[in-house]
Design a protein around this motif. Structure first.
Motif, PDB file in Angstrom:
ATOM      1  N   LYS A 219       0.844  -1.299   0.042  1.00  0.00           N
ATOM      2  CA  LYS A 219       0.086  -0.069  -0.003  1.00  0.00           C
ATOM      3  C   LYS A 219       1.006   1.250  -0.187  1.00  0.00           C
ATOM      4  CE  LYS A 219      -3.948  -1.993   0.200  1.00  0.00           C
ATOM      5  NZ  LYS A 219      -4.950  -2.037  -1.052  1.00  0.00           N
TER       6      LYS A 219
ATOM      7  N   ASP B 234       2.266  -1.921   4.502  1.00  0.00           N
ATOM      8  CA  ASP B 234       1.999  -3.309   3.901  1.00  0.00           C
ATOM      9  C   ASP B 234       0.828  -3.900   4.596  1.00  0.00           C
ATOM     10  OD1 ASP B 234       4.401  -3.585   2.165  1.00  0.00           O
ATOM     11  OD2 ASP B 234       5.589  -4.174   3.821  1.00  0.00           O
ATOM     12  N   GLU B 235       0.035  -4.167   3.828  1.00  0.00           N
ATOM     13  CA  GLU B 235      -1.265  -5.086   4.470  1.00  0.00           C
ATOM     14  C   GLU B 235      -1.240  -6.361   4.198  1.00  0.00           C
ATOM     15  OE1 GLU B 235      -5.446  -3.273   3.020  1.00  0.00           O
ATOM     16  OE2 GLU B 235      -5.120  -5.133   2.063  1.00  0.00           O
ATOM     17  N   TYR B 236      -1.643  -7.096   5.669  1.00  0.00           N
ATOM     18  CA  TYR B 236      -1.424  -8.462   5.593  1.00  0.00           C
ATOM     19  C   TYR B 236      -3.098  -8.895   5.706  1.00  0.00           C
ATOM     20  CZ  TYR B 236       3.459  -7.892   6.023  1.00  0.00           C
ATOM     21  OH  TYR B 236       4.754  -7.498   5.948  1.00  0.00           O
ATOM     22  N   GLU B 237      -3.570  -9.804   5.037  1.00  0.00           N
ATOM     23  CA  GLU B 237      -4.936 -10.311   5.068  1.00  0.00           C
ATOM     24  C   GLU B 237      -4.844 -11.648   5.586  1.00  0.00           C
ATOM     25  OE1 GLU B 237      -7.318 -10.267   1.690  1.00  0.00           O
ATOM     26  OE2 GLU B 237      -5.535  -9.899   0.361  1.00  0.00           O
TER      27      GLU B 237
ATOM     28  N   THR C 115      -7.400  -8.022   9.006  1.00  0.00           N
ATOM     29  CA  THR C 115      -6.735  -7.380   8.226  1.00  0.00           C
ATOM     30  C   THR C 115      -5.592  -6.622   9.143  1.00  0.00           C
ATOM     31  OG1 THR C 115      -7.940  -6.600   6.558  1.00  0.00           O
ATOM     32  CG2 THR C 115      -6.088  -5.366   6.531  1.00  0.00           C
TER      33      THR C 115
ATOM     34  N   TYR D   7      -1.726  -4.295   9.454  1.00  0.00           N
ATOM     35  CA  TYR D   7      -1.004  -3.210   8.789  1.00  0.00           C
ATOM     36  C   TYR D   7       0.432  -3.232   9.518  1.00  0.00           C
ATOM     37  CZ  TYR D   7      -5.346  -2.125   6.456  1.00  0.00           C
ATOM     38  OH  TYR D   7      -6.637  -2.143   5.860  1.00  0.00           O
TER      39      TYR D   7
ATOM     40  N   LYS E 149      -0.883   5.019   9.792  1.00  0.00           N
ATOM     41  CA  LYS E 149      -1.286   3.645   9.616  1.00  0.00           C
ATOM     42  C   LYS E 149      -2.576   3.203   9.876  1.00  0.00           C
ATOM     43  CE  LYS E 149       0.571   0.415  12.245  1.00  0.00           C
ATOM     44  NZ  LYS E 149      -0.345  -0.126  12.469  1.00  0.00           N
TER      45      LYS E 149
ATOM     46  N   ASN F  46      -5.380  -2.198  12.945  1.00  0.00           N
ATOM     47  CA  ASN F  46      -5.734  -3.687  12.536  1.00  0.00           C
ATOM     48  C   ASN F  46      -7.096  -3.812  12.842  1.00  0.00           C
ATOM     49  OD1 ASN F  46      -2.894  -3.504  12.187  1.00  0.00           O
ATOM     50  ND2 ASN F  46      -2.329  -4.287  14.137  1.00  0.00           N
TER      51      ASN F  46
ATOM     52  N   GLU G 122     -12.216  -7.610  10.253  1.00  0.00           N
ATOM     53  CA  GLU G 122     -13.041  -6.867   9.373  1.00  0.00           C
ATOM     54  C   GLU G 122     -14.581  -6.802   9.480  1.00  0.00           C
ATOM     55  OE1 GLU G 122     -12.155  -4.687   7.093  1.00  0.00           O
ATOM     56  OE2 GLU G 122     -10.169  -4.999   6.862  1.00  0.00           O
TER      57      GLU G 122
ATOM     58  N   GLN H 176      -1.595   1.657  -4.492  1.00  0.00           N
ATOM     59  CA  GLN H 176      -1.393   0.295  -4.444  1.00  0.00           C
ATOM     60  C   GLN H 176      -0.237  -0.310  -5.462  1.00  0.00           C
ATOM     61  OE1 GLN H 176      -5.128  -1.596  -4.914  1.00  0.00           O
ATOM     62  NE2 GLN H 176      -4.329  -3.792  -4.688  1.00  0.00           N
TER      63      GLN H 176
ATOM     64  N   SER I  93       0.491  -7.499  -5.171  1.00  0.00           N
ATOM     65  CA  SER I  93      -0.110  -8.084  -3.864  1.00  0.00           C
ATOM     66  C   SER I  93       0.003  -9.916  -4.212  1.00  0.00           C
ATOM     67  CB  SER I  93      -1.204  -7.857  -3.700  1.00  0.00           C
ATOM     68  OG  SER I  93      -2.253  -8.146  -4.713  1.00  0.00           O
TER      69      SER I  93
END
Length: 300
Positions: free
Chosen positions: A86, A90-93, A115, A117, A129, A132, A135, A279, A282
């Motif tokens: 991003k 970084d976005e971790y899902e 999610t 971050y 940022k 977290n 969701e 973005q 990914s």
């Protein structure tokens, strides 16, 4: 004289070798056709009281609620993990979901996406940022209302409802839910011949947080896949598009799915955004487990 005999033998045998190679290639091609036809027949043809279904390749990133034309009793666990760039963080899902068919052609799903971050090295300190969060609690249903064996096509309607949760750092400070997400959708899928698959998944996505106005986007997800003969393995392209605030956002997702065992598959996805302002690239990994094994047959 001996050399003349050798040349004569080589010249005479060349056409025979060529014919043998063609026969071998034709035989291998015929074997693939037979194997693929048997696999499709095994997947689609119903047992005594089961309704027919058509084999379709299922996208890996925005997946279906259940197989199109699902039969009662089918079920599946999915675990997914991914990472997105991003720009400043970084976005971790991650997600875990369970889907099952309660009756023929009606699938249900429960999913919990998470999610997290992480700020990138060198990112500007004035950029906040995101928090977290878990969701939402995601509930979904999908009904295949038309299954055509002759046209090798399936049409389905579905609905996703997400009860959005507050950020993790705000939990316990008041409200637990912060809003709702409404997502009705239509799916149209067709198989071309034995190996080529197309699928369109489209519908509005409406987010309504408590105390604020609703925000709507329209999603168009287009899929093209090639399924390897006699297996559920495939390679393909998933194109995720969203129209929001008068702009079109698109992400190309080349992907592949491989069977590791009778009831275990893994899908690998790469995301390539066409709008690169906020973005970058990914990646996403989906693990698919079918309790009790793969019902239609012994292939994977």
């Amino acid at each position: 004289m001996t050399r003349l005999y050798l040349w004569a033998i080589l010249l005479l045998s060349a056409p025979l070798i060529s014919v043998a190679q063609e026969v071998e290639l034709d035989s291998a091609k015929q074997e693939r056709i037979v194997s693929d036809s048997l696999f499709i027949q095994e997947f689609e043809n119903p047992k005594s009281a089961e309704k027919p279904k058509v084999l379709h390749a299922e996208p890996l990133y925005i997946d279906l609620i259940r197989d199109l034309g699902a039969r009662k009793g089918e079920k599946e666990w999915n675990v997914g993990v991914g990472m997105s760039d991003k720009r400043s963080f970084d976005e971790y899902e991650a997600l875990i979901e369970y889907e099952w068919a309660v009756i023929d052609r009606l699938g249900l799903e429960v999913e919990i996406p998470v999610t997290i971050y992480s700020r990138q090295n060198g990112a500007a300190r004035d950029i906040t940022k995101p928090s977290n969060r878990i969701e939402s609690l995601k509930l979904a249903a999908q009904w295949s209302f038309l299954v055509s064996e002759k046209a090798k096509s399936t049409l389905a309607l579905g609905y996703i409802h997400e009860f959005e949760l507050v950020d993790l750092d705000k939990m316990g400070q008041g409200e637990f839910f912060k809003g709702n997400l409404f997502n009705p959708f239509l799916i149209a899928a067709k198989r071309w011949g034995r190996n080529y698959h197309t699928l369109i998944y489209t519908g509005p996505r409406i987010v309504k947080e408590f105390g604020s106005s609703a925000h709507m986007a329209y999603e168009i997800n287009t899929n093209f896949h090639y399924m390897i003969s006699g297996t559920r393995n495939f390679v393909g392209m998933e194109i995720n598009q969203e129209i929001a605030d008068g702009r079109l956002f698109s992400v190309l997702r080349p992907q592949m799915r491989v069977g590791l065992a009778e009831n275990l598959l893994v899908g690998i996805v790469t995301g390539i955004p066409l709008n690169r302002e906020q973005q970058g690239l990914s990646s996403f990994l989906r693990i698919i487990y079918e309790p009790g094994g793969y019902k239609p047959g012994k292939h994977h």
